[in-house]
Design a protein around this motif. Structure first.
Motif, short mmCIF file in Angstrom:
data_model
loop_
_atom_site.label_atom_id
_atom_site.label_comp_id
_atom_site.label_asym_id
_atom_site.label_seq_id
_atom_site.Cartn_x
_atom_site.Cartn_y
_atom_site.Cartn_z
N ASP A 3 -14.87 -9.21 1.66
CA ASP A 3 -15.05 -7.76 1.56
C ASP A 3 -14.10 -7.27 0.46
O ASP A 3 -12.89 -7.53 0.52
N VAL A 4 -14.66 -6.57 -0.52
CA VAL A 4 -13.89 -6.13 -1.67
C VAL A 4 -13.85 -4.60 -1.70
O VAL A 4 -14.89 -3.95 -1.55
N SER A 5 -12.68 -4.03 -1.89
CA SER A 5 -12.53 -2.58 -1.95
C SER A 5 -11.50 -2.21 -2.99
O SER A 5 -10.81 -3.06 -3.55
N ILE A 6 -11.40 -0.92 -3.26
CA ILE A 6 -10.37 -0.40 -4.17
C ILE A 6 -9.43 0.47 -3.35
O ILE A 6 -9.87 1.42 -2.69
N ARG A 7 -8.14 0.12 -3.38
CA ARG A 7 -7.13 0.85 -2.62
C ARG A 7 -5.96 1.19 -3.52
O ARG A 7 -5.80 0.61 -4.59
N THR A 8 -5.12 2.09 -3.07
CA THR A 8 -3.92 2.43 -3.83
C THR A 8 -2.81 1.46 -3.47
O THR A 8 -2.35 1.42 -2.33
N PHE A 39 0.85 -1.18 0.00
CA PHE A 39 0.00 0.00 0.00
C PHE A 39 0.89 1.24 0.00
O PHE A 39 1.89 1.30 0.71
N THR A 40 0.52 2.23 -0.80
CA THR A 40 1.44 3.36 -1.01
C THR A 40 0.80 4.71 -0.76
O THR A 40 1.19 5.70 -1.38
N THR A 41 -0.15 4.79 0.13
CA THR A 41 -0.78 6.09 0.40
C THR A 41 -0.10 6.84 1.53
O THR A 41 -0.31 8.03 1.69
N LEU A 78 -2.03 -13.95 -4.23
CA LEU A 78 -2.77 -14.66 -3.20
C LEU A 78 -1.86 -15.33 -2.18
O LEU A 78 -2.33 -15.71 -1.10
N ASN A 79 -0.61 -15.53 -2.52
CA ASN A 79 0.34 -16.17 -1.61
C ASN A 79 0.36 -15.39 -0.30
O ASN A 79 0.75 -14.22 -0.28
N PRO A 80 -0.04 -16.00 0.81
CA PRO A 80 -0.08 -15.26 2.09
C PRO A 80 1.27 -14.70 2.52
O PRO A 80 1.33 -13.66 3.17
N ASP A 81 2.35 -15.37 2.12
CA ASP A 81 3.68 -14.84 2.45
C ASP A 81 3.92 -13.51 1.72
O ASP A 81 4.54 -12.60 2.27
N LYS A 82 3.41 -13.42 0.49
CA LYS A 82 3.58 -12.20 -0.30
C LYS A 82 2.69 -11.06 0.22
O LYS A 82 2.94 -9.89 -0.08
N LEU A 83 1.63 -11.41 0.94
CA LEU A 83 0.68 -10.40 1.42
C LEU A 83 0.97 -9.96 2.86
O LEU A 83 0.31 -9.05 3.37
N ALA A 84 1.95 -10.59 3.50
CA ALA A 84 2.20 -10.33 4.92
C ALA A 84 2.59 -8.88 5.17
O ALA A 84 2.13 -8.25 6.13
N PHE A 85 3.44 -8.32 4.32
CA PHE A 85 3.87 -6.94 4.52
C PHE A 85 2.70 -5.98 4.38
O PHE A 85 2.49 -5.09 5.21
N ALA A 86 1.91 -6.15 3.31
CA ALA A 86 0.75 -5.29 3.10
C ALA A 86 -0.25 -5.43 4.24
O ALA A 86 -0.85 -4.44 4.67
N ALA A 87 -0.44 -6.65 4.72
CA ALA A 87 -1.37 -6.87 5.83
C ALA A 87 -0.89 -6.12 7.08
O ALA A 87 -1.69 -5.52 7.81
N ALA A 88 0.41 -6.13 7.32
CA ALA A 88 0.95 -5.43 8.49
C ALA A 88 0.82 -3.92 8.34
O ALA A 88 0.70 -3.20 9.34
#
Length: 290
Positions: free
Chosen positions: A237-242, A84-86, A277-287
């Motif tokens: 839940d679906v949204s649009i984010r930067t 995420f880059t906002t 979708l790889n949860p390892d790839k999403l860990a940083f964004a989730a944090a």
């Protein structure tokens, strides 16, 4: 200014540099930790920003070889870690070059480059370094730095063509794509896709995802209509984010980040979709959301 404050002031730019070099936000964070340890051990330097840039670049260069080996044995398509880059965490994104060099599409293209070519491209395109400054960072003469950048541009091609639309137009296209998929509007969705559109899905063998690219307007439309119609989708839940400087589709399930879909467009039509979708790839964004 003390050393900690000096490093903190440079941190967003350095993280943006390391992330563009590696395509992995978690690895970029590790690089910055190593850089800070070196910074804390060194004495006063004349130009701190230049010293830190050189250290971070060299640390990334040393990691790119092993990263490439890992990616050769990766299960299914390898995609960069989305971020995420906002919040300005990855440095400024006001200029077109800064945004496009952070996009998943361009980060994938950078995988074609040798590590020195990648460094020359990132320093020049994302941070506006002059060829002389690139040469100083990479410990080479200016002519060699120019040659590296020229070769990088030839290998990457002309990515700017994909980023000509304004941010508002890109977000509107993402909204229309999402609405058509959720409504099961096959004709409407196909109308938004380029004839040669390609969709890549990165599950890394950790979750179910297509292990080959899906190509062509009908096949890609069926893929996303099917995903939206799956019974599991009712709990999401679906949204649009930067994401990576671009509007993207972000999917949560039971509060957990499940998937990020980044769209690439040209002439008002979607030309590429990259789903992580790889949860390892999403860990940083989730944090980042905590």
């Amino acid at each position: 200014m003390d050393q900690l404050a000096e490093f903190a002031e440079n941190r967003p730019r350095l993280l943006g540099l390391a992330y563009r070099m590696l395509g992995e936000a978690s690895e970029a964070e590790d690089v910055l930790q190593d850089a800070y340890l070196r910074w804390a051990r060194t004495g006063p330097v004349e130009v701190p920003a230049a010293w830190l840039t050189k250290v971070v670049t060299n640390l990334c260069l040393s990691r790119l070889g092993s990263a490439r080996v890992r990616r050769e044995t990766y299960v299914g398509p390898w995609l960069p870690e989305p971020v995420f880059t906002t919040g300005g965490q990855f440095g400024p994104l006001e200029q077109v070059e800064q945004r496009e060099s952070l996009s998943l599409g361009v980060l994938v293209l950078l995988e074609r480059l040798t590590p020195p070519e990648r460094a020359a491209f990132v320093l020049r395109e994302a941070f506006g370094y002059r060829h002389r400054e690139v040469a100083d960072v990479l410990d080479m003469d200016e002519a060699h730095a120019r040659q590296l950048y020229r070769r990088a541009r030839e290998h990457v091609g002309e990515p700017r063509r994909r980023f000509t639309a304004s941010p508002g137009h890109r977000e509107e296209l993402v909204r229309r794509f999402l609405a058509a998929a959720l409504e099961g509007d096959v004709a409407g969705l196909e109308g938004l896709l380029a004839e040669d559109v390609v969709a890549w899905s990165d599950g890394g063998g950790k979750v179910s995802a297509a292990r080959r690219p899906v190509e062509g307007r009908p096949a890609v439309a069926r893929l996303f209509i099917g995903l939206a119609a799956h019974p599991r989708a009712t709990r999401m839940d679906v949204s649009i984010r930067t994401v990576n400087g671009e509007p993207a589709i972000v999917v949560h399930e039971a509060g957990d980040l499940y998937m990020i879909v980044c769209l690439e467009a040209n002439d008002g039509r979607v030309t590429g979709l990259r789903s992580v979708l790889n949860p390892d790839k999403l860990a940083f964004a989730a944090a980042q959301q905590v």
